[in-house]
Motif scaffolding. Structure first.
Motif, mmCIF file in Angstrom:
data_model
loop_
_atom_site.group_PDB
_atom_site.id
_atom_site.type_symbol
_atom_site.label_atom_id
_atom_site.label_comp_id
_atom_site.label_asym_id
_atom_site.label_seq_id
_atom_site.Cartn_x
_atom_site.Cartn_y
_atom_site.Cartn_z
ATOM 1 N N LEU A 59 0.827 -1.212 0.000
ATOM 2 C CA LEU A 59 0.000 0.000 0.000
ATOM 3 C C LEU A 59 0.863 1.264 0.000
ATOM 4 O O LEU A 59 0.554 2.230 -0.710
ATOM 5 N N ALA A 60 1.926 1.247 0.780
ATOM 6 C CA ALA A 60 2.819 2.410 0.833
ATOM 7 C C ALA A 60 3.403 2.705 -0.547
ATOM 8 O O ALA A 60 3.420 3.859 -0.997
ATOM 9 N N PHE A 61 3.853 1.663 -1.227
ATOM 10 C CA PHE A 61 4.437 1.844 -2.560
ATOM 11 C C PHE A 61 3.363 2.181 -3.591
ATOM 12 O O PHE A 61 3.516 3.098 -4.392
ATOM 13 N N VAL A 69 4.568 11.237 -4.959
ATOM 14 C CA VAL A 69 5.329 11.414 -3.728
ATOM 15 C C VAL A 69 5.473 12.894 -3.481
ATOM 16 O O VAL A 69 5.995 13.627 -4.310
ATOM 17 N N ASN A 70 5.005 13.334 -2.345
ATOM 18 C CA ASN A 70 5.167 14.715 -1.943
ATOM 19 C C ASN A 70 5.441 14.709 -0.444
ATOM 20 O O ASN A 70 4.534 14.848 0.353
ATOM 21 N N PRO A 71 6.698 14.504 -0.060
ATOM 22 C CA PRO A 71 7.005 14.303 1.352
ATOM 23 C C PRO A 71 6.724 15.505 2.241
ATOM 24 O O PRO A 71 6.630 15.361 3.446
ATOM 25 N N LEU A 72 6.556 16.672 1.667
ATOM 26 C CA LEU A 72 6.309 17.844 2.491
ATOM 27 C C LEU A 72 4.840 17.995 2.868
ATOM 28 O O LEU A 72 4.523 18.601 3.878
ATOM 29 N N TYR A 73 3.932 17.431 2.068
ATOM 30 C CA TYR A 73 2.517 17.665 2.296
ATOM 31 C C TYR A 73 1.687 16.402 2.474
ATOM 32 O O TYR A 73 0.644 16.448 3.096
ATOM 33 N N SER A 74 2.090 15.319 1.923
ATOM 34 C CA SER A 74 1.240 14.139 1.893
ATOM 35 C C SER A 74 1.407 13.287 3.139
ATOM 36 O O SER A 74 2.471 12.740 3.406
ATOM 37 N N ILE A 75 0.331 13.132 3.887
ATOM 38 C CA ILE A 75 0.361 12.289 5.077
ATOM 39 C C ILE A 75 0.497 10.824 4.673
ATOM 40 O O ILE A 75 1.096 10.031 5.404
ATOM 41 N N LEU A 76 -0.020 10.444 3.507
ATOM 42 C CA LEU A 76 0.111 9.063 3.035
ATOM 43 C C LEU A 76 1.566 8.714 2.743
ATOM 44 O O LEU A 76 2.030 7.627 3.072
ATOM 45 N N LEU A 78 4.215 10.142 4.093
ATOM 46 C CA LEU A 78 4.948 10.088 5.353
ATOM 47 C C LEU A 78 4.613 8.835 6.152
ATOM 48 O O LEU A 78 5.494 8.221 6.755
ATOM 49 N N ALA A 79 3.337 8.450 6.183
ATOM 50 C CA ALA A 79 2.946 7.234 6.898
ATOM 51 C C ALA A 79 3.564 6.002 6.248
ATOM 52 O O ALA A 79 4.067 5.099 6.934
ATOM 53 N N GLY A 80 3.554 5.948 4.928
ATOM 54 C CA GLY A 80 4.170 4.833 4.215
ATOM 55 C C GLY A 80 5.674 4.796 4.412
ATOM 56 O O GLY A 80 6.272 3.726 4.555
ATOM 57 N N LEU A 81 6.288 5.969 4.436
ATOM 58 C CA LEU A 81 7.728 6.034 4.662
ATOM 59 C C LEU A 81 8.065 5.590 6.082
ATOM 60 O O LEU A 81 9.043 4.863 6.298
ATOM 61 N N ALA A 82 7.241 5.968 7.047
ATOM 62 C CA ALA A 82 7.459 5.532 8.436
ATOM 63 C C ALA A 82 7.334 4.016 8.552
ATOM 64 O O ALA A 82 8.152 3.363 9.210
#
Length: 114
Positions: A59-61, A69-76, A78-82
């Motif tokens: 799901l993360a991928f 991928v928008n690491p500054l704004y997307s909670i999805l 960031l959650a997937g990266l975590a």
């Protein structure tokens, strides 16, 4: 522009493009690694199940591939990266410790570990 188009844009002068490609690559490597591990190793390491990690990492991928991928704004993102980082620094080392390196080698010599 998001998702697959974000990567295919080949905007290599934009530093956010490099971040997007790096995050997608990291998530893909973690997903492939999770898929290559044995199911019983997850249970032996007491780290959920293989199916759980494949679904979470998939799901993360997949969501990043679909929405971008928008690491500054997307909670999805960031959650997937975590979740991917948790797999990489907690689950993967525990499984590798139980099963060896995964490539047939181990850190044991003829007289014990070295």
């Amino acid at each position: 522009m998001g998702g697959v188009f974000q990567v295919l844009a080949l905007d290599y002068l934009n530093p956010f493009w490099w971040v997007a490609v790096a995050i997608l690559g990291f998530k893909l490597v973690a997903l492939v690694d999770a898929g290559s591990r044995r199911e019983d190793a997850y249970r032996a390491a007491d780290k959920k199940t293989k199916t759980f990690w494949l679904v979470i990492l998939g799901l993360a991928f997949g969501l990043d591939l679909l929405f971008g991928v928008n690491p500054l704004y997307s909670i999805l993102t960031l959650a997937g990266l975590a979740a991917t980082i948790v797999y990489w620094v907690d689950v993967r080392p525990a499984i590798r410790q139980l099963t060896g390196r995964g490539d047939g080698r181990s850190n044991s010599g003829p007289y014990g570990p070295w």
